[in-house]
Each structure stands twice: as structure tokens, then as C-alpha cells.
Design a protein around this motif. Structure first.
Motif, mmCIF file in Angstrom:
data_model
loop_
_atom_site.group_PDB
_atom_site.id
_atom_site.type_symbol
_atom_site.label_atom_id
_atom_site.label_comp_id
_atom_site.label_asym_id
_atom_site.label_seq_id
_atom_site.Cartn_x
_atom_site.Cartn_y
_atom_site.Cartn_z
ATOM 1 N N LEU A 82 0.690 -1.139 0.193
ATOM 2 C CA LEU A 82 0.022 -0.039 0.092
ATOM 3 C C LEU A 82 0.630 1.379 0.107
ATOM 4 N N HIS A 83 1.895 1.056 0.672
ATOM 5 C CA HIS A 83 2.885 2.240 0.802
ATOM 6 C C HIS A 83 3.322 2.727 -0.444
ATOM 7 N N VAL A 84 3.857 1.571 -1.399
ATOM 8 C CA VAL A 84 4.332 1.612 -2.989
ATOM 9 C C VAL A 84 3.122 2.261 -3.510
ATOM 10 N N HIS A 102 0.650 3.975 -2.628
ATOM 11 C CA HIS A 102 0.603 5.636 -2.466
ATOM 12 C C HIS A 102 1.372 6.317 -3.059
ATOM 13 N N HIS A 103 2.908 6.090 -3.091
ATOM 14 C CA HIS A 103 3.715 6.781 -3.746
ATOM 15 C C HIS A 103 3.721 6.710 -5.210
ATOM 16 N N ALA A 104 3.450 5.692 -5.772
ATOM 17 C CA ALA A 104 3.243 5.423 -7.240
ATOM 18 C C ALA A 104 2.117 5.911 -7.974
ATOM 19 N N ASN A 154 14.471 3.513 0.352
ATOM 20 C CA ASN A 154 14.731 4.664 1.149
ATOM 21 C C ASN A 154 13.630 5.053 1.841
ATOM 22 N N GLU A 155 12.519 5.449 1.128
ATOM 23 C CA GLU A 155 11.400 5.858 1.683
ATOM 24 C C GLU A 155 10.861 4.948 2.688
ATOM 25 N N LEU A 156 10.819 3.773 2.366
ATOM 26 C CA LEU A 156 10.366 2.667 3.290
ATOM 27 C C LEU A 156 11.114 2.802 4.545
ATOM 28 N N GLU A 168 12.578 5.168 6.030
ATOM 29 C CA GLU A 168 12.280 6.275 6.844
ATOM 30 C C GLU A 168 11.096 6.073 7.612
ATOM 31 N N HIS A 169 10.129 4.997 7.194
ATOM 32 C CA HIS A 169 9.260 4.675 8.035
ATOM 33 C C HIS A 169 9.137 3.422 8.808
ATOM 34 N N GLY A 170 10.731 3.039 9.174
ATOM 35 C CA GLY A 170 10.856 1.822 10.027
ATOM 36 C C GLY A 170 10.987 0.389 9.080
HETATM 37 ZN ZN LIG Z 1 5.927 6.925 2.065
#
Ligand SMILES: [Zn+2]
Length: 115
Positions: free
Chosen positions: A20-22, A24-26, A38-40, A42-44
Motif C-alpha cells: 500500500l505504501h508503494v 501510495h507513492h506510485a 529509502n522511503e520505506l 524512513e518509516h521503519g
Molecule cells: Zn511514504
């Protein structure tokens, strides 16, 4: 146990959230593998390329993402964008997630009050 080890141990439970995170950004901009890692982070979430790349490929196969390849200096980089199906799936999952969070967090809050 460190958070990193815990996340690894519960990878199956968390992988839907990573997808879902992918999405969201895509759905906002083109993404590529290393940027997403890198983005992931940052969210742990600490995902290796060996985990993320097959996930991106599978999401493309299922029609959630489309990719194009572009030469960036000496390396070929694959950029991904969410498809209409990907945006639809994201919207559906967000609504279900909101509903779930309402239930799960209310439950935690009422348990707190009983203490
Ligand atoms: Zn994100």
C-alpha cells in the motif's frame, strides 16, 4: 528483539502495508526501487532489494503498476507508476484500513479506560 528483527519475523503480516505504501507513492509520482527502499526505511521498514524488487515485479504482473526503463548514467533504471487498477485498490484498502483502525484503536482506548 530489535525492531528490525521483529519486522523481519512478521514480514507476512506487514507486506500488505508495504504494498500500500508503494501504491501510495506510485500514484503520486514515478518511483524506482532504491528510492522506495529509502522511503520505506524512513518509516521503519528495512527491505532489501531482494525483497522489494520481486514485490514490484509481482505488482506489475497483477496490473497494479506499469513500468518504463530509462538509462540513468551507466545504469538502467526502472520507473513505476500506479495504474487505474492500482489507484482503485489503494482507495479500497485505505477505506478498509480506516475502518480497521477505528475498531482496533477504539478497542485499545476502551481497555485503557478500564484500567
Ligand atoms: Zn511514504
Amino acid at each position: 528483539m530489535t525492531l528490525k528483527k521483529q519486522m523481519l519475523e512478521h514480514h507476512d503480516l506487514l507486506s500488505g502495508l508495504v504494498r500500500l505504501h508503494v501504491l501510495h507513492h506510485a500514484s503520486e509520482q514515478e518511483i524506482y526501487g532504491q528510492w522506495m527502499i529509502n522511503e520505506l526505511a524512513e518509516h521503519g521498514y528495512s527491505l532489501s532489494p531482494g525483497t522489494l524488487y520481486p514485490m514490484l515485479h509481482a505488482m506489475e504482473r497483477k496490473g497494479y503498476l506499469v513500468s518504463r526503463t530509462e538509462k540513468d548514467g551507466r545504469i538502467m533504471r526502472k520507473y513505476y507508476l500506479a495504474t487505474a487498477k492500482g489507484r482503485e485498490g489503494l482507495a479500497l484498502a485505505k477505506a478498509r484500513l480506516r475502518e480497521f483502525i477505528g475498531e482496533a484503536m477504539d478497542h485499545d482506548a476502551s481497555r485503557e479506560e478500564q484500567k
